[in-house]
Write a protein that holds these residues in place. Structure first.
Motif, PDB file in Angstrom:
ATOM      1  N   ARG A 187     204.159  78.016 104.033  1.00 26.65           N
ATOM      2  CA  ARG A 187     204.792  76.856 103.395  1.00 26.65           C
ATOM      3  C   ARG A 187     204.750  77.058 101.881  1.00 26.65           C
ATOM      4  NH1 ARG A 187     206.105  71.675 104.871  1.00 26.65           N
ATOM      5  NH2 ARG A 187     205.088  71.968 106.887  1.00 26.65           N
ATOM      6  N   ILE A 188     205.894  76.889 101.249  1.00 27.92           N
ATOM      7  CA  ILE A 188     206.000  77.064  99.798  1.00 27.92           C
ATOM      8  C   ILE A 188     206.486  75.761  99.187  1.00 27.92           C
ATOM      9  CG2 ILE A 188     207.094  78.344  97.918  1.00 27.92           C
ATOM     10  CD1 ILE A 188     207.471  80.667  99.888  1.00 27.92           C
ATOM     11  N   ARG A 189     205.689  75.216  98.295  1.00 28.08           N
ATOM     12  CA  ARG A 189     206.075  74.012  97.557  1.00 28.08           C
ATOM     13  C   ARG A 189     206.354  74.418  96.110  1.00 28.08           C
ATOM     14  NH1 ARG A 189     201.504  72.445 100.455  1.00 28.08           N
ATOM     15  NH2 ARG A 189     200.215  72.491  98.564  1.00 28.08           N
ATOM     16  N   ASP A 245     208.763  81.149 108.773  1.00 27.29           N
ATOM     17  CA  ASP A 245     208.294  81.554 110.095  1.00 27.29           C
ATOM     18  C   ASP A 245     207.713  82.967 110.052  1.00 27.29           C
ATOM     19  OD1 ASP A 245     210.423  83.351 110.107  1.00 27.29           O
ATOM     20  OD2 ASP A 245     211.681  82.140 111.420  1.00 27.29           O
ATOM     21  N   GLU A 246     207.282  83.471 111.202  1.00 22.87           N
ATOM     22  CA  GLU A 246     206.615  84.767 111.245  1.00 22.87           C
ATOM     23  C   GLU A 246     207.538  85.924 110.859  1.00 22.87           C
ATOM     24  OE1 GLU A 246     204.660  85.382 114.931  1.00 22.87           O
ATOM     25  OE2 GLU A 246     203.253  83.714 114.652  1.00 22.87           O
ATOM     26  N   ALA A 247     208.854  85.716 110.986  1.00 28.95           N
ATOM     27  CA  ALA A 247     209.805  86.753 110.594  1.00 28.95           C
ATOM     28  C   ALA A 247     210.109  86.710 109.093  1.00 28.95           C
ATOM     29  CB  ALA A 247     211.100  86.603 111.381  1.00 28.95           C
ATOM     30  N   LEU A 253     210.705  81.993  81.050  1.00 29.36           N
ATOM     31  CA  LEU A 253     210.690  82.369  82.467  1.00 29.36           C
ATOM     32  C   LEU A 253     209.319  81.976  83.006  1.00 29.36           C
ATOM     33  CD1 LEU A 253     212.541  83.754  84.554  1.00 29.36           C
ATOM     34  CD2 LEU A 253     211.322  85.878  84.094  1.00 29.36           C
ATOM     35  N   ARG A 254     209.300  80.927  83.854  1.00 26.18           N
ATOM     36  CA  ARG A 254     208.013  80.467  84.369  1.00 26.18           C
ATOM     37  C   ARG A 254     208.189  79.805  85.722  1.00 26.18           C
ATOM     38  NH1 ARG A 254     206.729  75.430  80.230  1.00 26.18           N
ATOM     39  NH2 ARG A 254     208.438  74.054  80.896  1.00 26.18           N
ATOM     40  N   ALA A 255     207.083  79.690  86.456  1.00 28.52           N
ATOM     41  CA  ALA A 255     207.106  79.057  87.772  1.00 28.52           C
ATOM     42  C   ALA A 255     205.759  78.416  88.064  1.00 28.52           C
ATOM     43  CB  ALA A 255     207.445  80.078  88.858  1.00 28.52           C
ATOM     44  N   ASP A 256     205.798  77.293  88.773  1.00 25.93           N
ATOM     45  CA  ASP A 256     204.599  76.557  89.179  1.00 25.93           C
ATOM     46  C   ASP A 256     204.792  76.178  90.644  1.00 25.93           C
ATOM     47  OD1 ASP A 256     202.374  74.987  89.472  1.00 25.93           O
ATOM     48  OD2 ASP A 256     203.008  73.420  88.074  1.00 25.93           O
ATOM     49  N   LEU A 257     203.944  76.686  91.520  1.00 29.45           N
ATOM     50  CA  LEU A 257     204.133  76.458  92.950  1.00 29.45           C
ATOM     51  C   LEU A 257     202.809  76.493  93.691  1.00 29.45           C
ATOM     52  CD1 LEU A 257     205.358  79.749  94.637  1.00 29.45           C
ATOM     53  CD2 LEU A 257     204.893  79.647  92.198  1.00 29.45           C
ATOM     54  N   SER A 258     202.836  75.969  94.920  1.00 31.25           N
ATOM     55  CA  SER A 258     201.693  76.032  95.824  1.00 31.25           C
ATOM     56  C   SER A 258     202.143  76.704  97.109  1.00 31.25           C
ATOM     57  CB  SER A 258     201.146  74.638  96.131  1.00 31.25           C
ATOM     58  OG  SER A 258     200.614  74.043  94.964  1.00 31.25           O
ATOM     59  N   VAL A 259     201.293  77.571  97.646  1.00 26.21           N
ATOM     60  CA  VAL A 259     201.648  78.326  98.847  1.00 26.21           C
ATOM     61  C   VAL A 259     200.501  78.242  99.850  1.00 26.21           C
ATOM     62  CG1 VAL A 259     202.342  80.562  99.781  1.00 26.21           C
ATOM     63  CG2 VAL A 259     203.039  79.918  97.456  1.00 26.21           C
ATOM     64  N   ILE A 260     200.856  77.891 101.084  1.00 24.20           N
ATOM     65  CA  ILE A 260     199.903  77.970 102.192  1.00 24.20           C
ATOM     66  C   ILE A 260     200.177  79.275 102.933  1.00 24.20           C
ATOM     67  CG2 ILE A 260     199.117  76.947 104.354  1.00 24.20           C
ATOM     68  CD1 ILE A 260     199.888  74.227 103.264  1.00 24.20           C
ATOM     69  N   PHE A 261     199.164  80.124 103.048  1.00 27.49           N
ATOM     70  CA  PHE A 261     199.303  81.421 103.718  1.00 27.49           C
ATOM     71  C   PHE A 261     198.756  81.336 105.138  1.00 27.49           C
ATOM     72  CE2 PHE A 261     199.272  82.382  99.205  1.00 27.49           C
ATOM     73  CZ  PHE A 261     200.281  83.333  99.085  1.00 27.49           C
ATOM     74  N   ASP A 262     199.054  82.375 105.924  1.00 28.66           N
ATOM     75  CA  ASP A 262     198.561  82.390 107.299  1.00 28.66           C
ATOM     76  C   ASP A 262     197.096  82.801 107.393  1.00 28.66           C
ATOM     77  OD1 ASP A 262     198.890  85.033 106.644  1.00 28.66           O
ATOM     78  OD2 ASP A 262     200.081  85.572 108.402  1.00 28.66           O
ATOM     79  N   LYS A 263     196.549  83.333 106.301  1.00 31.11           N
ATOM     80  CA  LYS A 263     195.120  83.656 106.250  1.00 31.11           C
ATOM     81  C   LYS A 263     194.715  83.764 104.795  1.00 31.11           C
ATOM     82  CE  LYS A 263     195.350  88.724 106.329  1.00 31.11           C
ATOM     83  NZ  LYS A 263     194.799  89.959 106.952  1.00 31.11           N
ATOM     84  N   PRO A 264     193.430  83.680 104.500  1.00 25.61           N
ATOM     85  CA  PRO A 264     193.004  83.744 103.106  1.00 25.61           C
ATOM     86  C   PRO A 264     193.232  85.135 102.500  1.00 25.61           C
ATOM     87  CG  PRO A 264     191.292  82.802 104.507  1.00 25.61           C
ATOM     88  CD  PRO A 264     192.308  83.410 105.413  1.00 25.61           C
ATOM     89  N   TRP A 265     193.274  85.164 101.173  1.00 23.71           N
ATOM     90  CA  TRP A 265     193.298  86.437 100.453  1.00 23.71           C
ATOM     91  C   TRP A 265     191.859  86.918 100.316  1.00 23.71           C
ATOM     92  CZ3 TRP A 265     197.322  89.459  98.836  1.00 23.71           C
ATOM     93  CH2 TRP A 265     198.597  88.923  98.982  1.00 23.71           C
TER      94      TRP A 265
END
Length: 335
Positions: A230-232, A254-256, A204-216
């Motif tokens: 955006r989720i790649r 989107d925002e929702a 069970l594994r996953a590799d992805l990139s995520v653009i958030f609306d603001k930094p963590w």
């Protein structure tokens, strides 16, 4: 010689002074943070706080810590919690959790036990404390939902988040891996009553990139969580005996929290997956027949009746298989 000795003594006194000033500042900072959370209506308590580690560390230890955010309904309780940092590099911290703790969500409460749970975090050395990278590991993890006697188990769970340094956007590369994930017996009995599959998931594994609306950063706890935009999904894989499921693709959010895009799914021995889903009740009978007919046609067109390669489209709040909507799209929002 006397001059050298004097320099050494002065340096030692200066470093000791730096440590005690830093320790006092750390204590004051933690105390102020808890006071601010309580002023916002949180439950934010601890029985005691100690700062140790002289001369090269600032080690903060909390006893009987409890946090609850009324805005999200999330809560956490633990008999102790530690935040460790080198005194000459305070933006690189190690967090250590106890062997047992309680996590509550608006839907469920969980008793969490582990043999060793810790995380390494590197933060931007500025007031906002933006997360640059984080690596979390837990060995011997056991998670038991309230009211159940048997836990979900994982020999090791690993999570990683690394901010993409060349990108000014809040873009993070994320990774997930669970080794020897074992569901409780009642879950296995529900989904595999005949016992034809192993008790443990092989992968069970996953590799992805995520653009958030603001930094963590610190505002993610104090104000609101960053939300994905955006989720790649480079690759997500799950293997359970002879059953295999993989996915890759990209969606915008989107925002929702509604995703739009396409995910390519590859399923091996998909008919057995459908059969198990029907037996467990996870797949309604009214949907099972038409879904199996449609997937059978797709597998014949692909020339491999045991393996499916299907594009799932996300549009208008629905998941589409070709021209047919098959389910409501998940809401991708972080509470």
């Amino acid at each position: 010689m006397r001059t050298l000795l004097a320099i050494i003594v002065l340096a030692a006194l200066g470093w000791a002074g730096y440590w005690f000033v830093g320790a006092g500042a750390a204590r004051a900072g933690f105390t102020a943070w808890f006071d601010d959370r309580r002023a916002e209506g949180w439950v934010a308590d601890y029985a005691d706080l100690s700062i140790s580690g002289f001369p090269n560390r600032f080690d903060a230890s909390f006893g009987d810590i409890a946090l609850a955010d009324p805005g999200t309904g999330l809560a956490w309780e633990a008999p102790f919690f530690q935040i460790l940092a080198l005194s000459y590099r305070p933006n690189h911290v190690i967090a250590i959790w106890p062997d047992t703790q309680l996590i509550a969500t608006p839907l469920e409460k969980y008793q969490v036990a582990s043999d060793d749970m810790r995380a390494s975090l590197v933060l931007e050395p500025r007031l906002g404390l933006t997360l640059e990278r984080a690596h979390f590991t837990s060995k011997g993890l056991r998670v038991t939902p309230e009211g159940q006697s048997a836990p979900w188990r994982a020999a090791e769970l690993r999570l990683a988040a690394d901010r993409v340094p060349a990108d000014a956007r809040p873009d993070y590369h994320l990774g997930f891996l669970a080794e020897a994930l074992t569901p409780p017996g009642e879950w296995l009995s529900r989904f595999d009553p005949e016992g034809s599959l192993p008790d443990t998931f092989g992968l069970l594994r996953a590799d992805l990139s995520v653009i958030f609306d603001k930094p963590w950063n610190r505002s993610a706890i104090e104000e609101a969580r960053p939300q994905p935009r955006r989720i790649r999904l480079k690759l997500a894989e799950a293997m359970w005996g002879r059953l295999s499921l993989a996915a890759a693709g990209e969606v915008t959010v989107d925002e929702a929290g509604t995703p739009t895009g396409e995910i390519m799914v590859k399923a091996r021995n998909w008919r057995e997956m459908l059969r198990l889903a029907r037996q467990s009740g996870a797949l309604p009978e009214t949907l099972a027949g038409p879904l199996e007919d449609g997937l059978t046609m797709l597998s014949r067109l692909a020339g491999n009746p045991k393996t499916l390669d299907i594009p799932l489209k996300f549009s208008g709040g629905r998941v589409w298989l070709g021209l047919a909507p098959i389910a409501a799209a998940p809401v991708l929002r972080i509470r």
